[in-house]
Each structure stands twice: as structure tokens, then as C-alpha cells.
Motif scaffolding. Structure first.
Motif, short mmCIF file in Angstrom:
data_model
loop_
_atom_site.label_atom_id
_atom_site.label_comp_id
_atom_site.label_asym_id
_atom_site.label_seq_id
_atom_site.Cartn_x
_atom_site.Cartn_y
_atom_site.Cartn_z
N LEU A 197 0.81 -1.21 0.00
CA LEU A 197 0.00 0.00 0.00
C LEU A 197 0.85 1.27 0.00
O LEU A 197 0.32 2.36 -0.13
CB LEU A 197 -0.94 0.00 1.21
N LEU A 198 2.14 1.09 0.16
CA LEU A 198 3.07 2.22 0.16
C LEU A 198 4.20 1.94 -0.81
O LEU A 198 4.49 0.79 -1.13
CB LEU A 198 3.67 2.43 1.56
N GLU A 199 4.85 2.99 -1.26
CA GLU A 199 6.01 2.84 -2.13
C GLU A 199 7.27 2.90 -1.26
O GLU A 199 7.44 3.81 -0.47
CB GLU A 199 6.04 3.95 -3.17
N PHE A 200 8.13 1.91 -1.42
CA PHE A 200 9.39 1.86 -0.69
C PHE A 200 10.52 1.93 -1.70
O PHE A 200 10.85 0.93 -2.34
CB PHE A 200 9.51 0.59 0.14
N LYS A 201 11.13 3.08 -1.86
CA LYS A 201 12.18 3.26 -2.85
C LYS A 201 13.48 2.58 -2.45
O LYS A 201 14.33 2.35 -3.29
CB LYS A 201 12.40 4.75 -3.12
N GLN A 202 13.64 2.23 -1.18
CA GLN A 202 14.87 1.59 -0.73
C GLN A 202 14.79 0.06 -0.83
O GLN A 202 15.75 -0.63 -0.51
CB GLN A 202 15.22 2.01 0.71
N PHE A 203 13.66 -0.47 -1.32
CA PHE A 203 13.50 -1.91 -1.48
C PHE A 203 13.08 -2.27 -2.90
O PHE A 203 12.39 -1.50 -3.56
CB PHE A 203 12.45 -2.46 -0.51
N LYS A 204 13.50 -3.45 -3.33
CA LYS A 204 13.12 -3.98 -4.64
C LYS A 204 12.29 -5.24 -4.39
O LYS A 204 12.73 -6.15 -3.68
CB LYS A 204 14.38 -4.31 -5.43
N PHE A 205 11.10 -5.27 -4.95
CA PHE A 205 10.20 -6.40 -4.78
C PHE A 205 10.21 -7.22 -6.08
O PHE A 205 9.95 -6.69 -7.15
CB PHE A 205 8.77 -5.91 -4.51
N GLU A 206 10.52 -8.51 -5.95
CA GLU A 206 10.60 -9.38 -7.12
C GLU A 206 9.96 -10.73 -6.81
O GLU A 206 9.72 -11.05 -5.66
CB GLU A 206 12.06 -9.64 -7.51
N ARG A 207 9.73 -11.49 -7.86
CA ARG A 207 9.30 -12.88 -7.71
C ARG A 207 10.48 -13.76 -8.09
O ARG A 207 11.05 -13.60 -9.16
CB ARG A 207 8.12 -13.20 -8.64
N GLU A 208 10.86 -14.67 -7.19
CA GLU A 208 11.97 -15.58 -7.44
C GLU A 208 11.51 -17.01 -7.21
O GLU A 208 10.74 -17.27 -6.28
CB GLU A 208 13.15 -15.26 -6.52
N PHE A 209 11.99 -17.92 -8.05
CA PHE A 209 11.61 -19.32 -7.92
C PHE A 209 12.15 -19.88 -6.61
O PHE A 209 13.32 -19.72 -6.28
CB PHE A 209 12.13 -20.14 -9.10
N ASP A 210 11.30 -20.54 -5.86
CA ASP A 210 11.66 -21.17 -4.58
C ASP A 210 11.61 -22.68 -4.77
O ASP A 210 10.55 -23.25 -5.01
CB ASP A 210 10.69 -20.73 -3.50
N GLU A 211 12.77 -23.32 -4.67
CA GLU A 211 12.83 -24.77 -4.85
C GLU A 211 12.04 -25.52 -3.78
O GLU A 211 11.57 -26.63 -4.02
CB GLU A 211 14.29 -25.23 -4.85
N THR A 212 11.88 -24.93 -2.61
CA THR A 212 11.13 -25.57 -1.53
C THR A 212 9.65 -25.70 -1.86
O THR A 212 9.05 -26.75 -1.65
CB THR A 212 11.29 -24.78 -0.21
#
Length: 42
Positions: A14-29
Motif C-alpha cells: 500500500l506504500l512505495e518503498f524506494k529503498q527496497f526492490k520487490f521481485e518474484r523468485e523461484f523457490d525450490e522448496t
């Protein structure tokens, strides 16, 4: 909750965080692309 199976989850920002990068990464688990949060170094 007995016999409760979660098929879908959601992450909502709900907020923008310029100091963080949000990504989707494959999780083998889990076998799925999961939310990964990385701090951006300045």
C-alpha cells in the motif's frame, strides 16, 4: 481449521518503498515463484 488448503495467497503493498526492490523468485522448496524483497544499496 481442519482440512483447510490454501490455494492462493496475495501480497499487497500500500506504500512505495524506494529503498527496497520487490521481485518474484523461484523457490525450490515450494516449487513456485515467491515474493523476494531486497534492500537497494545506495
Amino acid at each position: 481449521m481442519e482440512k483447510c488448503i490454501v490455494n492462493t495467497t496475495a501480497e499487497v503493498a500500500l506504500l512505495e518503498f524506494k529503498q527496497f526492490k520487490f521481485e518474484r523468485e523461484f523457490d525450490e522448496t515450494t516449487g513456485y515463484k515467491e515474493l523476494a524483497i531486497h534492500r537497494i544499496e545506495k
